[in-house]
Design a protein around this motif. Structure first.
Motif, mmCIF file in Angstrom:
data_model
loop_
_atom_site.group_PDB
_atom_site.id
_atom_site.type_symbol
_atom_site.label_atom_id
_atom_site.label_comp_id
_atom_site.label_asym_id
_atom_site.label_seq_id
_atom_site.Cartn_x
_atom_site.Cartn_y
_atom_site.Cartn_z
ATOM 1 N N GLY A 18 45.882 34.577 29.127
ATOM 2 C CA GLY A 18 45.817 35.577 30.192
ATOM 3 C C GLY A 18 46.247 36.962 29.769
ATOM 4 O O GLY A 18 46.720 37.751 30.593
ATOM 5 N N ILE A 19 46.080 37.281 28.493
ATOM 6 C CA ILE A 19 46.450 38.587 27.958
ATOM 7 C C ILE A 19 45.206 39.454 27.808
ATOM 8 O O ILE A 19 44.149 38.979 27.383
ATOM 9 N N LEU A 20 45.319 40.725 28.138
ATOM 10 C CA LEU A 20 44.223 41.668 27.909
ATOM 11 C C LEU A 20 44.308 42.127 26.458
ATOM 12 O O LEU A 20 45.068 43.031 26.118
ATOM 13 N N ALA A 21 43.522 41.500 25.601
ATOM 14 C CA ALA A 21 43.631 41.734 24.157
ATOM 15 C C ALA A 21 43.154 43.118 23.757
ATOM 16 O O ALA A 21 43.694 43.732 22.840
ATOM 17 N N GLY A 22 42.109 43.603 24.433
ATOM 18 C CA GLY A 22 41.579 44.913 24.070
ATOM 19 C C GLY A 22 41.166 44.961 22.608
ATOM 20 O O GLY A 22 40.519 44.057 22.102
ATOM 21 N N ARG A 23 41.605 46.010 21.937
ATOM 22 C CA ARG A 23 41.252 46.182 20.530
ATOM 23 C C ARG A 23 42.346 45.721 19.581
ATOM 24 O O ARG A 23 42.356 46.091 18.404
ATOM 25 N N LEU A 97 48.739 43.357 35.460
ATOM 26 C CA LEU A 97 47.844 44.494 35.638
ATOM 27 C C LEU A 97 47.209 44.506 37.022
ATOM 28 O O LEU A 97 46.890 45.573 37.558
ATOM 29 N N ALA A 98 47.046 43.332 37.622
ATOM 30 C CA ALA A 98 46.442 43.242 38.954
ATOM 31 C C ALA A 98 47.285 43.932 40.014
ATOM 32 O O ALA A 98 46.792 44.221 41.115
ATOM 33 N N GLU A 99 48.551 44.223 39.690
ATOM 34 C CA GLU A 99 49.434 44.924 40.621
ATOM 35 C C GLU A 99 49.344 46.442 40.468
ATOM 36 O O GLU A 99 49.892 47.186 41.291
ATOM 37 N N GLU A 100 48.667 46.912 39.437
ATOM 38 C CA GLU A 100 48.549 48.350 39.188
ATOM 39 C C GLU A 100 47.525 48.972 40.146
ATOM 40 O O GLU A 100 46.487 48.368 40.441
ATOM 41 N N TRP A 103 43.894 48.946 39.068
ATOM 42 C CA TRP A 103 43.159 47.685 39.066
ATOM 43 C C TRP A 103 42.082 47.672 40.155
ATOM 44 O O TRP A 103 40.955 47.230 39.937
ATOM 45 N N LYS A 104 42.441 48.169 41.332
ATOM 46 C CA LYS A 104 41.474 48.198 42.429
ATOM 47 C C LYS A 104 40.285 49.100 42.090
ATOM 48 O O LYS A 104 39.138 48.790 42.436
ATOM 49 N N VAL A 105 40.538 50.204 41.395
ATOM 50 C CA VAL A 105 39.459 51.093 40.977
ATOM 51 C C VAL A 105 38.554 50.378 39.980
ATOM 52 O O VAL A 105 37.326 50.446 40.068
ATOM 53 N N VAL A 106 39.152 49.676 39.029
ATOM 54 C CA VAL A 106 38.381 48.937 38.024
ATOM 55 C C VAL A 106 37.463 47.919 38.688
ATOM 56 O O VAL A 106 36.316 47.737 38.271
ATOM 57 N N GLN A 107 37.950 47.287 39.742
ATOM 58 C CA GLN A 107 37.171 46.237 40.396
ATOM 59 C C GLN A 107 36.143 46.793 41.380
ATOM 60 O O GLN A 107 35.040 46.250 41.503
ATOM 61 N N GLN A 108 36.474 47.871 42.077
ATOM 62 C CA GLN A 108 35.626 48.338 43.169
ATOM 63 C C GLN A 108 34.850 49.613 42.858
ATOM 64 O O GLN A 108 33.807 49.870 43.471
ATOM 65 N N HIS A 109 35.330 50.413 41.935
ATOM 66 C CA HIS A 109 34.673 51.682 41.600
ATOM 67 C C HIS A 109 34.805 51.931 40.096
ATOM 68 O O HIS A 109 35.335 52.952 39.662
#
Length: 229
Positions: A18-23, A97-100, A103-109
């Motif tokens: 459940g880690i955001l590995a990124g680069r 991150l879901a509490e940031e 996060w809502k912007v990433v999901q909705q816009h």
């Protein structure tokens, strides 16, 4: 034009934890991912690839190594299809991150989302789509309209490429599901792309290979097709 197979890397250790590995470097495949790679070899064995392009990150390189060896291909690494630069979010737990607020912007816009000290999702889509179309034109020029080539990348990158091919605004790309080691397929033409399949994780994908006499039109599409790992 040639047929493009979009392959998401197999399940990584970061996916499992459940880690955001990124680069981040040094993120390899877990046991499930290794099994997915073995299954992938069988699924792809009847698809003669003309070229194989990959994100330079380890989890993608590990996913395509056996496939490249089996088909006698050299993997072309391209930074433009690398993972999103998540900046300060890299290495953090997804549940945190879901509490940031972002996060809502990433999901909705998502077209407005820019990661702190990283890149925006719109920027990622622009670089990835440009790379895909450039490689596709090169493969078509070198190997002909019936050629098939594969690109191994990351979930958000592939979703962004598929959204572009579908004529879908980036704000809708979160509606697309692309699981680890899934296969999606696109054929670009002079007028518009055709999406031949999305998120296939188990069916016979050899039907994606165009026949020699169909002028590159290809056979029936493979859509969905999630029948197991």
């Amino acid at each position: 034009m040639a047929t493009l197979i979009l392959l998401r890397h197999a399940r990584s250790a970061a996916n499992g934890s459940g880690i955001l590995a990124g680069r981040s470097g040094g993120i390899g495949l877990d046991e499930i991912g290794a099994r997915q790679v073995r299954d992938l070899g069988g699924r792809m064995s009847r698809i003669p690839l003309s070229a194989l392009v990959s994100s330079p990150l380890q989890r993608c390189q590990d996913t395509v190594a056996e496939l490249a060896g089996a088909q006698g291909l050299t993997v072309t690494s391209d930074e433009r299809v690398s993972e999103v630069d998540y900046g300060a979010w890299t290495g953090r737990k997804v549940e945190d991150l879901a509490e940031e607020p972002l996060w809502k912007v990433v999901q909705q816009h998502p077209s407005a989302a820019v990661f702190p000290d990283g890149e925006g999702l719109a920027q990622m889509q622009a670089r990835a789509v440009a790379a895909v179309r450039a490689h596709d034109a090169r493969v078509t020029s070198e190997y002909g309209a019936n050629a098939v080539w594969a690109l191994c990348s990351h979930g958000d990158v592939i979703k962004a490429v598929l959204a572009d091919a579908l004529g879908l605004h980036l704000d809708g790309f979160q509606r697309i599901v692309v699981e680890p080691c899934s296969i999606s397929a696109v054929r670009y033409t002079d007028t518009r792309p055709f999406v031949l399949g999305i998120n296939d994780t188990g069916s016979d994908v050899s039907r994606l290979v165009p026949s020699a006499d169909d002028g590159g039109a290809g056979s029936e599409a493979v859509v969905g097709g999630s029948t197991g790992r």
